[in-house]
Scaffold this motif. Structure first.
Motif, PDB file in Angstrom:
ATOM      1  N   HIS A 112      -3.190  23.419  20.606  1.00 44.91           N
ATOM      2  CA  HIS A 112      -3.647  22.114  20.131  1.00 44.91           C
ATOM      3  C   HIS A 112      -3.134  20.985  21.024  1.00 44.91           C
ATOM      4  N   PHE A 113      -1.993  21.193  21.667  1.00 44.78           N
ATOM      5  CA  PHE A 113      -1.467  20.185  22.581  1.00 44.78           C
ATOM      6  C   PHE A 113      -2.371  20.043  23.804  1.00 44.78           C
ATOM      7  N   PHE A 114      -2.640  21.164  24.471  1.00 40.28           N
ATOM      8  CA  PHE A 114      -3.482  21.094  25.673  1.00 40.28           C
ATOM      9  C   PHE A 114      -4.947  20.843  25.323  1.00 40.28           C
ATOM     10  N   GLY A 115      -5.398  21.373  24.181  1.00 37.98           N
ATOM     11  CA  GLY A 115      -6.760  21.085  23.741  1.00 37.98           C
ATOM     12  C   GLY A 115      -6.939  19.614  23.397  1.00 37.98           C
ATOM     13  N   GLY A 116      -5.952  19.034  22.708  1.00 30.06           N
ATOM     14  CA  GLY A 116      -6.003  17.607  22.374  1.00 30.06           C
ATOM     15  C   GLY A 116      -5.969  16.738  23.617  1.00 30.06           C
ATOM     16  N   ALA A 117      -5.117  17.108  24.583  1.00 33.55           N
ATOM     17  CA  ALA A 117      -5.048  16.353  25.840  1.00 33.55           C
ATOM     18  C   ALA A 117      -6.375  16.419  26.583  1.00 33.55           C
ATOM     19  N   GLU A 118      -7.036  17.580  26.509  1.00 29.30           N
ATOM     20  CA  GLU A 118      -8.336  17.719  27.170  1.00 29.30           C
ATOM     21  C   GLU A 118      -9.392  16.838  26.510  1.00 29.30           C
ATOM     22  N   MET A 119      -9.377  16.777  25.179  1.00 34.26           N
ATOM     23  CA  MET A 119     -10.325  15.902  24.471  1.00 34.26           C
ATOM     24  C   MET A 119     -10.179  14.446  24.925  1.00 34.26           C
ATOM     25  N   ILE A 120      -8.938  13.974  24.955  1.00 26.29           N
ATOM     26  CA  ILE A 120      -8.688  12.576  25.330  1.00 26.29           C
ATOM     27  C   ILE A 120      -9.059  12.354  26.787  1.00 26.29           C
ATOM     28  N   THR A 121      -8.765  13.332  27.651  1.00 27.40           N
ATOM     29  CA  THR A 121      -9.084  13.194  29.071  1.00 27.40           C
ATOM     30  C   THR A 121     -10.591  13.134  29.304  1.00 27.40           C
ATOM     31  N   LEU A 122     -11.355  13.936  28.577  1.00 25.22           N
ATOM     32  CA  LEU A 122     -12.814  13.881  28.693  1.00 25.22           C
ATOM     33  C   LEU A 122     -13.341  12.508  28.260  1.00 25.22           C
ATOM     34  N   THR A 123     -12.699  11.912  27.257  1.00 25.41           N
ATOM     35  CA  THR A 123     -13.077  10.562  26.819  1.00 25.41           C
ATOM     36  C   THR A 123     -12.754   9.546  27.906  1.00 25.41           C
ATOM     37  N   VAL A 124     -11.586   9.700  28.524  1.00 25.62           N
ATOM     38  CA  VAL A 124     -11.170   8.810  29.612  1.00 25.62           C
ATOM     39  C   VAL A 124     -12.138   8.916  30.790  1.00 25.62           C
ATOM     40  N   MET A 125     -12.559  10.142  31.111  1.00 18.12           N
ATOM     41  CA  MET A 125     -13.497  10.344  32.219  1.00 18.12           C
ATOM     42  C   MET A 125     -14.855   9.702  31.919  1.00 18.12           C
ATOM     43  N   ALA A 126     -15.265   9.732  30.649  1.00 24.51           N
ATOM     44  CA  ALA A 126     -16.516   9.074  30.263  1.00 24.51           C
ATOM     45  C   ALA A 126     -16.388   7.560  30.439  1.00 24.51           C
ATOM     46  N   TYR A 127     -15.226   7.015  30.076  1.00 25.41           N
ATOM     47  CA  TYR A 127     -14.990   5.565  30.256  1.00 25.41           C
ATOM     48  C   TYR A 127     -14.994   5.212  31.740  1.00 25.41           C
ATOM     49  N   ASP A 128     -14.385   6.066  32.547  1.00 30.07           N
ATOM     50  CA  ASP A 128     -14.361   5.836  33.997  1.00 30.07           C
ATOM     51  C   ASP A 128     -15.780   5.785  34.561  1.00 30.07           C
ATOM     52  N   ARG A 129     -16.639   6.708  34.131  1.00 27.41           N
ATOM     53  CA  ARG A 129     -18.028   6.725  34.601  1.00 27.41           C
ATOM     54  C   ARG A 129     -18.795   5.508  34.081  1.00 27.41           C
ATOM     55  N   TYR A 130     -18.490   5.079  32.847  1.00 25.46           N
ATOM     56  CA  TYR A 130     -19.152   3.893  32.297  1.00 25.46           C
ATOM     57  C   TYR A 130     -18.838   2.663  33.155  1.00 25.46           C
ATOM     58  N   VAL A 131     -17.564   2.490  33.491  1.00 28.79           N
ATOM     59  CA  VAL A 131     -17.171   1.338  34.301  1.00 28.79           C
ATOM     60  C   VAL A 131     -17.789   1.431  35.690  1.00 28.79           C
ATOM     61  N   ALA A 132     -17.784   2.624  36.286  1.00 30.14           N
ATOM     62  CA  ALA A 132     -18.301   2.805  37.646  1.00 30.14           C
ATOM     63  C   ALA A 132     -19.800   2.520  37.733  1.00 30.14           C
ATOM     64  N   ILE A 133     -20.547   2.905  36.694  1.00 36.93           N
ATOM     65  CA  ILE A 133     -22.013   2.780  36.736  1.00 36.93           C
ATOM     66  C   ILE A 133     -22.498   1.460  36.140  1.00 36.93           C
ATOM     67  N   CYS A 134     -21.877   1.031  35.047  1.00 37.00           N
ATOM     68  CA  CYS A 134     -22.342  -0.180  34.362  1.00 37.00           C
ATOM     69  C   CYS A 134     -21.662  -1.462  34.854  1.00 37.00           C
ATOM     70  N   LYS A 135     -20.448  -1.353  35.420  1.00 40.88           N
ATOM     71  CA  LYS A 135     -19.736  -2.531  35.924  1.00 40.88           C
ATOM     72  C   LYS A 135     -19.183  -2.234  37.325  1.00 40.88           C
ATOM     73  N   PRO A 136     -20.061  -1.877  38.266  1.00 44.04           N
ATOM     74  CA  PRO A 136     -19.587  -1.438  39.593  1.00 44.04           C
ATOM     75  C   PRO A 136     -18.791  -2.491  40.356  1.00 44.04           C
ATOM     76  N   LEU A 137     -19.126  -3.761  40.175  1.00 47.22           N
ATOM     77  CA  LEU A 137     -18.425  -4.822  40.906  1.00 47.22           C
ATOM     78  C   LEU A 137     -16.997  -5.022  40.412  1.00 47.22           C
ATOM     79  N   HIS A 138     -16.729  -4.632  39.178  1.00 45.92           N
ATOM     80  CA  HIS A 138     -15.389  -4.807  38.603  1.00 45.92           C
ATOM     81  C   HIS A 138     -14.621  -3.487  38.522  1.00 45.92           C
TER      82      HIS A 138
END
Length: 311
Positions: A104-130
């Protein structure tokens, strides 16, 4: 409530009791585990030794995710491999609690990391200048810290809930690992309330994060209308890899944990998908669909060949 467990070990039934099938499982899971570790650590080493990739938050989080996948697989698969050799498969009470915490520790960390990666892609694609100002290295370190902290809190809650259960009767678990619902079925008390708490802390968390990820990728895909053809192709390739990993991980998790606490016939087969197959497929999905990672792997191998030739 005081823990009143009189059981010092649990017996795991595994995937099969037939010696022939167990030998086949030993070979299959050994090969799968080796491929999982080699594949994920290859991504980690490649990114760490490629300044161009390591300088990008997306690849930094990809390396972190691959490391988590290797750890997640290591807290489950080696025990399965060893158990397939023996007719009687056992795990101590403390070992069971340790495995429960680790998965549950590594599974939970993976869940949060996948969410972080989605946020990273959102910023890169939707707010590329920032992008460079928002996804700075200070924020990346904070997000990784949040992954570890959130995963620790999640897993310690699961262990504390399970630790309250008294085990004084049967000790046979019809599973290949220690998990929440099979353990609930062995408790010598009414587990209705604890079962509901487990659904809230595990099942609802899976559903909420999965829905957030679907919405975020929906927003990202919608925003691609304003990009040129090459930009759309590259963004779709990256997001497609992320979505594939998200679906492979979250759908089985939701099936297992977001339901009334009971054991279903196909639970073991479903849990194999996200505990064993998803960590194996992660490096394949990311490397086959990512030109930068493939090029970095080729360059690293060329450097290794040159160094070996010089020797």
């Amino acid at each position: 409530m005081q823990n009143q467990s009189f059981i010092t070990e649990f017996v795991l039934l595994g995937l099969s009791q037939k010696p022939t099938v167990q030998k086949i499982l030993f070979v299959v899971f050994l090969l799968v585990y080796i491929a999982t570790i080699v594949g994920n650590m290859l991504i980690v080493v490649t990114i760490l030794h490629s300044p161009a990739l390591l300088g990008s938050p997306m690849y930094f989080f990809l390396a972190f995710l691959s490391f988590l996948e290797a750890c997640f697989s290591s807290c489950i698969t080696p025990k399965m491999i060893v158990d397939s050799i023996y007719r009687r498969k056992t795990i101590s009470y403390k070992g069971c609690m340790t495995q429960l915490f680790a998965e549950h520790f590594f599974g939970g960390a993976e869940m949060i990391t996948l969410t972080v990666m989605a946020y990273d892609r959102y910023v890169a694609i939707c707010k590329p200048l920032h992008y460079s100002s928002i996804m700075n290295w200070r924020l990346c370190r904070i997000l990784v810290g949040m992954s570890w902290t959130g995963a620790f809190l999640h897993s310690i809650i699961q262990v504390l809930l399970t630790f309250q259960l008294p085990f004084c009767g049967p000790n046979v678990i019809d599973h290949f690992m220690c998990d929440l619902y099979p353990l609930l079925g062995l408790a010598c008390t009414d587990t209705h309330l604890i079962g509901l708490l487990m659904i809230v802390t595990s099942g609802f968390m899976c559903i909420i994060i999965f829905c957030l990820l679907l919405v975020s990728y929906g927003v990202i895909l919608f925003s691609l209308r304003t990009h040129n053809a090459e930009g759309r192709r590259k963004a779709l390739s990256t997001c497609g890899s992320h979505i594939a990993v998200v679906v492979l991980f979250f759908v089985p998790c939701i099936y297992v944990y977001a339901r009334p606490p009971s054991v279903f016939p196909f639970d073991k087969e479903v849990e194999i998908v996200y505990t064993i197959l998803t960590p194996l497929l992660n490096p394949l999905i990311y490397t086959f669909r990512n030109k930068e990672v493939k090029n970095a792997i080729r360059k690293m191998w060329k450097r290794l060949v040159l160094v070996s030739d010089e020797k």
